[in-house]
Design an enzyme around this catalytic site. Structure first.
Site, PDB file in Angstrom:
ATOM      1  N   ASP A  11      -9.587   8.528   4.195  1.00  0.00           N
ATOM      2  CA  ASP A  11      -9.361   9.565   5.202  1.00  0.00           C
ATOM      3  C   ASP A  11      -7.919  10.052   5.224  1.00  0.00           C
ATOM      4  O   ASP A  11      -7.003   9.403   4.737  1.00  0.00           O
ATOM      5  CB  ASP A  11      -9.676   9.001   6.597  1.00  0.00           C
ATOM      6  CG  ASP A  11      -8.589   8.034   7.070  1.00  0.00           C
ATOM      7  OD1 ASP A  11      -8.328   7.051   6.354  1.00  0.00           O
ATOM      8  OD2 ASP A  11      -7.975   8.293   8.130  1.00  0.00           O
ATOM      9  N   LYS A  52      -2.382   1.487  -5.951  1.00  0.00           N
ATOM     10  CA  LYS A  52      -1.156   2.270  -6.215  1.00  0.00           C
ATOM     11  C   LYS A  52      -0.035   1.263  -6.444  1.00  0.00           C
ATOM     12  O   LYS A  52       0.733   0.969  -5.510  1.00  0.00           O
ATOM     13  CB  LYS A  52      -0.805   3.143  -5.011  1.00  0.00           C
ATOM     14  CG  LYS A  52      -1.796   4.236  -4.699  1.00  0.00           C
ATOM     15  CD  LYS A  52      -1.192   5.159  -3.646  1.00  0.00           C
ATOM     16  CE  LYS A  52      -2.204   5.700  -2.702  1.00  0.00           C
ATOM     17  NZ  LYS A  52      -1.620   6.361  -1.534  1.00  0.00           N
ATOM     18  N   ASP A 105      -2.321  -0.169  -1.249  1.00  0.00           N
ATOM     19  CA  ASP A 105      -1.122   0.661  -1.336  1.00  0.00           C
ATOM     20  C   ASP A 105       0.094  -0.277  -1.293  1.00  0.00           C
ATOM     21  O   ASP A 105       0.520  -0.812  -2.310  1.00  0.00           O
ATOM     22  CB  ASP A 105      -1.182   1.631  -0.151  1.00  0.00           C
ATOM     23  CG  ASP A 105      -0.119   2.692  -0.171  1.00  0.00           C
ATOM     24  OD1 ASP A 105       0.337   3.045  -1.252  1.00  0.00           O
ATOM     25  OD2 ASP A 105       0.248   3.182   0.923  1.00  0.00           O
ATOM     26  N   ASP A 154     -10.993  -0.190  -0.082  1.00  0.00           N
ATOM     27  CA  ASP A 154     -10.949   1.152  -0.655  1.00  0.00           C
ATOM     28  C   ASP A 154      -9.700   1.325  -1.518  1.00  0.00           C
ATOM     29  O   ASP A 154      -9.773   1.685  -2.682  1.00  0.00           O
ATOM     30  CB  ASP A 154     -10.994   2.228   0.456  1.00  0.00           C
ATOM     31  CG  ASP A 154      -9.926   2.040   1.546  1.00  0.00           C
ATOM     32  OD1 ASP A 154      -9.220   1.013   1.551  1.00  0.00           O
ATOM     33  OD2 ASP A 154      -9.803   2.939   2.412  1.00  0.00           O
TER      34      ASP A 154
HETATM   35  P1  IMP Z   1      -1.700  -1.028   2.521  1.00  0.00           P
HETATM   36  O1  IMP Z   1      -1.766  -2.042   3.619  1.00  0.00           O
HETATM   37  O2  IMP Z   1      -0.376  -0.321   2.485  1.00  0.00           O
HETATM   38  O3  IMP Z   1      -2.076  -1.580   1.158  1.00  0.00           O
HETATM   39  O4  IMP Z   1      -2.682   0.138   2.885  1.00  0.00           O
HETATM   40  C1  IMP Z   1      -4.031  -0.016   2.872  1.00  0.00           C
HETATM   41  C2  IMP Z   1      -4.696   0.992   3.782  1.00  0.00           C
HETATM   42  O5  IMP Z   1      -3.914   2.184   3.989  1.00  0.00           O
HETATM   43  C3  IMP Z   1      -5.967   1.439   3.110  1.00  0.00           C
HETATM   44  O6  IMP Z   1      -7.050   0.573   3.412  1.00  0.00           O
HETATM   45  C4  IMP Z   1      -6.132   2.833   3.640  1.00  0.00           C
HETATM   46  O7  IMP Z   1      -6.787   2.810   4.893  1.00  0.00           O
HETATM   47  C5  IMP Z   1      -4.714   3.339   3.852  1.00  0.00           C
HETATM   48  N1  IMP Z   1      -4.258   4.152   2.702  1.00  0.00           N
HETATM   49  C6  IMP Z   1      -3.291   3.858   1.804  1.00  0.00           C
HETATM   50  N2  IMP Z   1      -3.146   4.827   0.892  1.00  0.00           N
HETATM   51  C7  IMP Z   1      -4.063   5.780   1.228  1.00  0.00           C
HETATM   52  C8  IMP Z   1      -4.421   7.056   0.650  1.00  0.00           C
HETATM   53  O8  IMP Z   1      -3.901   7.529  -0.372  1.00  0.00           O
HETATM   54  N3  IMP Z   1      -5.404   7.742   1.297  1.00  0.00           N
HETATM   55  C9  IMP Z   1      -6.045   7.253   2.399  1.00  0.00           C
HETATM   56  N4  IMP Z   1      -5.752   6.084   2.966  1.00  0.00           N
HETATM   57  C10 IMP Z   1      -4.766   5.350   2.376  1.00  0.00           C
HETATM   58 MG    MG Z   2      -7.411   4.339   6.404  1.00  0.00          MG
END
Ligand code: IMP
Ligand code: MG
Length: 183
Positions: A158, A130, A102, A99
């Site tokens: 979510d 992002k 980040d 999805d």
């Molecule tokens: P990462 O490991 O920091 O890249 O984060 C990935 C996970 O964090 C995603 O699969 C989402 O479940 C959650 N996440 C990160 N940013 C958002 C956001 O803006 N809205 C909702 N969930 C987010």
């Molecule tokens: Mg999530």
């Protein structure tokens, strides 16, 4: 529910058009290849359903359930995988559908894990990226939309497990996110 969030950040029409483009590109890139498309639950479920329906190839599908959370006393995210793939990936091409990427920690962790099973390739397709928040390097082959570092909900995404069913992507009030990160 739509009154809470006001105007969509990305309209349903823009989303449909962009996903169609991604589907076309993926169909070209994997023509003649054995492709398994893996959705990362829960967040990718809406995007995944839209994406696979615009891929014009005889793909197979599978799912992983992953959750990233902050370890107590540490700012670093930890990733927990709750399920195994049901399909074999040895010598096959895998497209991981996320999805949102980040920090990149979740995607990097999942790609590394999949690589251990000796697939022909693993590529990532993320609806949202992002880039300003990236903490680890992760190669995103396909990206729907790059957005500034604001918290988004809807279209599978979510906040505290809610709003996944909002039919479009919307910004969440930053005050809510701030209050939650302090609690
Ligand atoms: P990462 O490991 O920091 O890249 O984060 C990935 C996970 O964090 C995603 O699969 C989402 O479940 C959650 N996440 C990160 N940013 C958002 C956001 O803006 N809205 C909702 N969930 C987010
Ligand atoms: Mg999530």
């Amino acid at each position: 529910m739509s009154q809470i969030f006001g105007k969509p950040l990305v309209t349903q029409e823009a989303m449909r058009a962009r996903i169609k483009d991604l589907g076309k590109q993926i169909s070209l890139d994997y023509q003649g290849k054995d492709l398994l498309v893996v959705g990362v639950l829960k967040g990718a479920y809406v995007f995944f359903a839209d994406l696979v329906r615009v891929i014009r190839l005889p793909i197979q599908i599978d799912f992983l359930i992953a959750k990233s959370h902050k370890a107590i006393g540490s700012p670093a995210k930890k990733v927990k995988v709750w399920s195994e793939l049901t399909e074999k990936i040895n010598n096959r091409h895998v497209l991981l559908v996320e999805d949102i990427v980040d920090s990149g920690v979740t995607a990097q962790f999942l790609v590394k894990n999949l690589m251990k099973k000796k697939p022909s390739s693993v590529a990532v397709c993320a609806l949202i990226s992002k880039p300003a928040n990236r903490k680890v390097e992760v190669d995103l082959r396909y990206v729907g939309f790059e957005v500034p570092p604001t918290y988004l909900v809807g279209y599978g995404l979510d906040f505290k497990q809610k709003y996944r069913n909002l039919p479009y992507l919307a910004k969440l009030d930053p005050k809510l996110v701030q209050e939650d990160s302090q609690s």
